[in-house]
Design an enzyme around this catalytic site. Structure first.
Site, PDB file in Angstrom:
ATOM      1  N   ASP A 305       0.830  -1.226   0.000  1.00 13.97           N
ATOM      2  CA  ASP A 305       0.000   0.000   0.000  1.00 13.97           C
ATOM      3  C   ASP A 305       0.857   1.266   0.000  1.00 13.97           C
ATOM      4  O   ASP A 305       0.393   2.328  -0.424  1.00 13.97           O
ATOM      5  CB  ASP A 305      -0.915   0.021   1.236  1.00 13.97           C
ATOM      6  CG  ASP A 305      -2.092  -0.921   1.076  1.00 13.97           C
ATOM      7  OD1 ASP A 305      -2.180  -1.587   0.037  1.00 13.97           O
ATOM      8  OD2 ASP A 305      -2.930  -0.990   2.002  1.00 13.97           O
ATOM      9  N   ARG A 397     -11.850   7.317   0.589  1.00 17.75           N
ATOM     10  CA  ARG A 397     -12.104   5.988   1.163  1.00 17.75           C
ATOM     11  C   ARG A 397     -11.082   5.686   2.251  1.00 17.75           C
ATOM     12  O   ARG A 397     -11.344   4.840   3.115  1.00 17.75           O
ATOM     13  CB  ARG A 397     -12.012   4.900   0.083  1.00 17.75           C
ATOM     14  CG  ARG A 397     -13.249   4.824  -0.811  1.00 17.75           C
ATOM     15  CD  ARG A 397     -13.183   3.615  -1.725  1.00 17.75           C
ATOM     16  NE  ARG A 397     -12.596   2.503  -1.023  1.00 17.75           N
ATOM     17  CZ  ARG A 397     -11.640   1.710  -1.507  1.00 17.75           C
ATOM     18  NH1 ARG A 397     -11.178   1.903  -2.720  1.00 17.75           N
ATOM     19  NH2 ARG A 397     -11.172   0.720  -0.778  1.00 17.75           N
TER      20      ARG A 397
HETATM   21  C1  UD1 Z   1      -5.405  -6.187   2.568  1.00 16.62           C
HETATM   22  C2  UD1 Z   1      -5.520  -4.680   2.687  1.00 16.62           C
HETATM   23  C3  UD1 Z   1      -4.867  -4.007   1.493  1.00 16.62           C
HETATM   24  C4  UD1 Z   1      -3.434  -4.478   1.357  1.00 16.62           C
HETATM   25  C5  UD1 Z   1      -3.365  -5.998   1.317  1.00 16.62           C
HETATM   26  C6  UD1 Z   1      -1.951  -6.549   1.315  1.00 16.62           C
HETATM   27  C7  UD1 Z   1      -7.605  -4.338   3.879  1.00 16.62           C
HETATM   28  C8  UD1 Z   1      -8.991  -3.822   3.811  1.00 16.62           C
HETATM   29  N1  UD1 Z   1      -6.929  -4.341   2.711  1.00 16.62           N
HETATM   30  O1  UD1 Z   1      -6.101  -6.562   1.383  1.00 16.62           O
HETATM   31  O2  UD1 Z   1      -4.911  -2.590   1.704  1.00 16.62           O
HETATM   32  O3  UD1 Z   1      -2.908  -3.960   0.146  1.00 16.62           O
HETATM   33  O4  UD1 Z   1      -4.032  -6.547   2.467  1.00 16.62           O
HETATM   34  O5  UD1 Z   1      -1.242  -6.052   2.391  1.00 16.62           O
HETATM   35  O6  UD1 Z   1      -7.095  -4.699   4.919  1.00 16.62           O
HETATM   36  N2  UD1 Z   1      -4.933 -13.789  -2.523  1.00 16.62           N
HETATM   37  C9  UD1 Z   1      -5.243 -14.973  -3.135  1.00 16.62           C
HETATM   38  N3  UD1 Z   1      -6.333 -15.655  -2.685  1.00 16.62           N
HETATM   39  C10 UD1 Z   1      -7.100 -15.197  -1.645  1.00 16.62           C
HETATM   40  C11 UD1 Z   1      -6.758 -14.003  -1.040  1.00 16.62           C
HETATM   41  C12 UD1 Z   1      -5.666 -13.292  -1.492  1.00 16.62           C
HETATM   42  O7  UD1 Z   1      -4.579 -15.415  -4.069  1.00 16.62           O
HETATM   43  O8  UD1 Z   1      -8.072 -15.895  -1.291  1.00 16.62           O
HETATM   44  C13 UD1 Z   1      -3.768 -12.995  -3.020  1.00 16.62           C
HETATM   45  C14 UD1 Z   1      -4.212 -11.641  -3.587  1.00 16.62           C
HETATM   46  O9  UD1 Z   1      -4.653 -11.743  -4.917  1.00 16.62           O
HETATM   47  C15 UD1 Z   1      -2.956 -10.836  -3.447  1.00 16.62           C
HETATM   48  C16 UD1 Z   1      -2.348 -11.376  -2.152  1.00 16.62           C
HETATM   49  O10 UD1 Z   1      -2.949 -12.648  -1.921  1.00 16.62           O
HETATM   50  O11 UD1 Z   1      -2.093 -11.095  -4.516  1.00 16.62           O
HETATM   51  C17 UD1 Z   1      -2.575 -10.469  -0.947  1.00 16.62           C
HETATM   52  O12 UD1 Z   1      -3.948 -10.318  -0.711  1.00 16.62           O
HETATM   53  P1  UD1 Z   1      -4.540 -10.114   0.741  1.00 16.62           P
HETATM   54  O13 UD1 Z   1      -3.464 -10.137   1.769  1.00 16.62           O
HETATM   55  O14 UD1 Z   1      -5.685 -11.062   0.889  1.00 16.62           O
HETATM   56  O15 UD1 Z   1      -5.080  -8.647   0.638  1.00 16.62           O
HETATM   57  P2  UD1 Z   1      -6.466  -8.085   1.131  1.00 16.62           P
HETATM   58  O16 UD1 Z   1      -6.881  -8.733   2.399  1.00 16.62           O
HETATM   59  O17 UD1 Z   1      -7.417  -8.110  -0.025  1.00 16.62           O
END
Ligand code: UD1
Length: 441
Positions: A305, A397
């Protein structure tokens, strides 16, 4: 539609209190409905995403009152387990209500979440964690149906430390019978504050901050009073703004431990950084030099971020900065817009190479997403003349009174609010006038 105007060239001086964390607040709001309890949640930032979470809670039957950064949530009565698409589409964090609803109601009916378009952002890890606890999940188009007559403890192994999947698993596990172990869990500070909040409601939970979290049921309490930690990305943004523009600012109410990697690179780029307890002082003469390679990584690594924002701070840094983005496929969306300021950035796949330029000139840019938009404001602070950032509401946001805070530090930033549709109307009018002219010709 907002148009942010930034007149560059002013140095920043003064002190600024860092707002409460958006990404910590949102899972807490989802967690507040897991038990029939009352919560006071303090230091909640006033943001569109928080409004969206409150709207979901209200829709589900909770009573929520807001007062001066405090939310009073009464979740003793929950009347539904369905979240309409319009509410889900508002933000990414709406997906965390899946685990909360399963824990509270034994079912959840919702659709795929909205949020910034940073890449594919699948939710397979969320779903497999919930399935491991006994949830039956089906998907029709973008609609998701989850049901679990009874959730049971499970051994969950996340192949990637997803923040959202860890949060969803933690919330569902609150109602699971037996012991749930989440291995490969995300270690972000937001996970730690979620654990603290759940523990304050009587959940037997340990391990957050490390890679294994263990949840062994709950002895639910009737109420809790919890304070949201400060926002490490907002703190990083303000620090980057000062680094780029020059000056000396003091951030109060910050947790420097939470954004040490960002401070490390700013220090390497030539800023003086002093931190003590919850105070961080950043001094910069505005003449930065490129730090060594920056690589985004899950916490405690450098946060994705903060990547667009640090990039914006380094646009005029002497030398070449190499940035590797490892978390999201689409996290360089700010680059094509930043180039319009006169920057020299080349992107190949997950790598960006940024050659510092002597001067940036103001231009009209379009914010692609929340942090990309904030990056443009930071860049605008160092550009000659005025930079305008057209923003469809992304920046608000995540940033509370960002314009006021920057102005209080000496920046010249103001927002022109265009009523819903007004901006589009203006463009349409322009186009239809152009069309008429074209016909006349
Ligand atoms: C959260 C944060 C976001 C931050 C991100 C990574 C919130 C509201 N948002 O997003 O600001 O940029 O963490 O620090 O807290 N992935 C998969 N499968 C899944 C879930 C995730 O492949 O089921 C992948 C995503 O595509 C991405 C990576 O894992 O490449 C990180 O995602 P994730 O840590 O889940 O991010 P968010 O929780 O969406």
């Amino acid at each position: 539609m907002d148009i942010w105007h930034v007149r560059g060239g002013n140095r920043l001086f003064g002190s600024c209190r860092v707002q409460g964390s958006k990404n910590a607040s949102l899972p807490l709001l989802a967690a507040s409905m897991v038990f029939p309890a009352r919560s006071v949640i303090r230091n909640v930032p006033r943001l569109r995403d928080v409004d969206a979470a409150v709207a979901i809670l209200s829709h589900l039957g909770c009573r929520v009152e807001a007062e001066e950064g405090e939310l009073y949530i009464d979740a003793r009565s929950v009347t539904g387990a369905e979240i309409p698409h319009a509410l889900m589409a508002e933000m990414r964090s709406s997906v965390i209500f899946m685990g909360a609803l399963l824990a509270r109601c034994g079912e959840a009916r919702l659709s795929l979440p909205g949020g910034c378009q940073l890449g594919k952002r699948p939710i397979d890890l969320h779903l497999s964690a919930l399935r491991a606890m006994g949830a039956e999940i089906s998907q029709e188009g973008s609609n998701i149906f989850c049901r679990a007559a009874k959730l049971h403890g499970a051994e969950i192994e996340l192949r990637f430390p997803s923040v959202g999947a860890t949060e969803n698993a933690m919330l569902a596990a609150c109602a699971a019978e037996g012991r749930t172990t989440i291995r490969g869990a995300a270690r972000e500070p937001e996970i730690v504050s979620l654990q603290q909040y759940l523990a304050s409601l009587g959940v037997h939970i340990t391990g957050a901050g490390g890679d294994t979290i263990v949840i062994c049921g709950a002895s639910p309490r009737e109420s809790t009073d919890f304070t949201v930690p400060s926002d490490r990305i907002v703190a990083s943004t303000l620090a980057c703004a000062c680094a780029a523009a020059g000056g000396r600012i003091i951030l109060t109410g910050a947790d420097p431990e939470h954004f040490l990697t960002v401070l490390h690179f700013l220090n390497e780029a030539g800023c003086d950084i002093i931190h003590f307890n919850d105070i961080v002082e950043i001094s910069s003469n505005g003449e930065l030099h490129a730090p060594k390679r920056i690589v985004t990584a899950p916490y405690p690594g450098f946060p994705t971020d903060a990547q667009p924002i640090l990039m914006a701070a380094l646009l005029r840094a002497q030398g070449t900065t190499h940035i590797t983005e490892t978390i999201f496929e689409n996290r360089f969306r700010q680059v094509s817009e930043l180039r319009r300021l006169g920057t020299d950035i080349r992107v190949e796949g997950t790598e960006a190479r940024l050659r510092g330029v002597k001067e940036l000139h103001g231009e009209t840019l379009t914010a692609p997403d929340l942090r990309g938009g904030a990056a443009m404001i930071v860049a605008g602070l160092t550009a000659r003349g005025e930079t305008r950032v057209i923003d469809a509401g992304h920046i608000t946001r995540g940033y509370e009174s960002f314009d006021d805070r920057l102005c209080a530090l000496g920046a010249e930033v103001w927002i022109e609010h265009k009523g819903k549709g007004t901006y589009e109307n203006a463009i349409e009018q322009d186009q239809s006038a152009a069309g008429k002219q074209a016909r006349r010709v």
